[in-house]
Enzyme design. Structure first.
Site: not given
Ligand code: FAD
Length: 277
Positions: A8, A10, A41, A100, A102, A140, A144, A147, A153, A211, A257
């Site tokens: 796949s 991106e 993205t 979630r 950044d 991750y 991350h 974390a 994670d 990066f 991917h």
């Molecule tokens: P989460 O998995 O929700 O959190 C990341 C880590 O923070 C967790 O593993 C955990 O250790 C900790 N954490 C967070 N919340 C909690 C909680 N409530 N309780 C306990 N631990 C917690 N960013 C963009 O802006 N646009 C994109 O299109 C984009 N695409 C992405 C695609 C992929 C495949 C990946 C891996 C990342 C992408 N990102 C993108 C980056 C991503 O937005 C950042 O890494 C962001 O900081 C975390 O988002 P997440 O949903 O993966 O985080």
């Protein structure tokens, strides 16, 4: 012979005319391939809201690909975020990479928008409740930056699967053992969903170091030595990326991917080496 992996890609939505040409050229190179899905993205801070929508709609319509639209919780209320998801659905898109996101530039820590989703698990649960989407999430293998401890994670990924995620795509990494250890720890935690390794071909050695540092991803020391000694960075990048993918496939990985960065040459070359084409 090992089985060819499912692949796949991106892509980024283009932000200006030059970027439009990059995406167009990317599609010229990869457009004849048959990926499991492609994903688009969603700009940091929600900056590409309309562009992501338009890009996923077009990719779905024009190439017939299974498209996963990225969506984050940043800078939007729950209603706004779900309205964006509805827009994806209306465009025929039935997969979302739910994140979630950044914090916007200058904000050190993620803070939910007023009336917005507090974290990725809330977004995943709300999307699941619509019944409209297959949901992919981030994972991750290297810690991350947010974390809180060595296990968070994994425990958090488990919560994301429990909230309704169907599969996870990892942040990029360069050492296959990082992925194997992560996969083993996830299995031990009871995570049974598919975890797809995210693969970043090194299109720019200088760029990737910056990066990787921002993402907290270690770059193997031997890479620095090899890039320094190499006169053909592209050939080296293809060799390293092919080696990483082959190591993963040899240990049973079935999906890869590729983070194309809308620069498709290396991705295409690696896929050719893996006999995916
Ligand atoms: P989460 O998995 O929700 O959190 C990341 C880590 O923070 C967790 O593993 C955990 O250790 C900790 N954490 C967070 N919340 C909690 C909680 N409530 N309780 C306990 N631990 C917690 N960013 C963009 O802006 N646009 C994109 O299109 C984009 N695409 C992405 C695609 C992929 C495949 C990946 C891996 C990342 C992408 N990102 C993108 C980056 C991503 O937005 C950042 O890494 C962001 O900081 C975390 O988002 P997440 O949903 O993966 O985080």
């Amino acid at each position: 012979m090992t089985k060819a992996p499912k692949i796949s890609f991106e892509f980024f939505p283009p932000k200006d005319i030059e970027a439009c040409f990059s995406l167009f050229e990317t599609l010229q190179v990869l457009g004849d391939m048959v990926p499991e899905f492609v994903s688009v993205t969603y700009g940091a801070g929600g900056t590409t809201r309309e562009l992501t929508h338009d890009a996923v709609a077009l990719l779905h319509r024009k190439y017939g690909w299974n498209v996963a639209a990225h969506l984050t919780c940043v800078n939007a209320t729950r209603e706004e975020t779900l309205a964006i998801a509805k827009g994806y659905k209306d465009a025929g898109v039935n997969e979302i990479v739910a994140l979630r996101g950044d914090p916007p530039k200058g904000q050190g820590k993620f803070t939910p928008a007023e009336g917005g989703f507090a974290n990725s698990a809330e977004l995943i649960a709300a999307l699941k409740a619509t019944g409209d989407f297959k949901i992919r999430v981030g994972a991750y293998p290297d810690p991350h930056p947010d974390a809180v401890d060595a296990n968070s994670d994994i425990t958090w990924l488990k919560q994301k699967f429990e909230a309704g995620a169907d599969s996870a795509i990892t942040q990029f990494f360069f050492d296959p053992n990082t992925f194997f250890r992560f996969r083993d720890r996830c299995a031990k935690e009871g995570i049974t969903g598919t975890i797809i390794p995210g693969i970043l071909p090194i299109t720019s050695w200088k760029g990737v170091q910056k990066f990787a540092a921002a993402c907290g991803t270690p770059v193997p020391a031997r890479y620095a030595e090899e890039f320094e000694a190499s006169e053909d960075h592209q050939a080296l990048a293809i060799e390293l990326c092919t080696g990483l993918c082959e190591a993963l496939i040899a240990e049973g990985v079935e999906d890869l991917h590729f983070y194309t960065l809308n620069r498709p040459t290396l991705t295409k070359a690696v896929c050719a080496n893996l006999e995916v084409i």
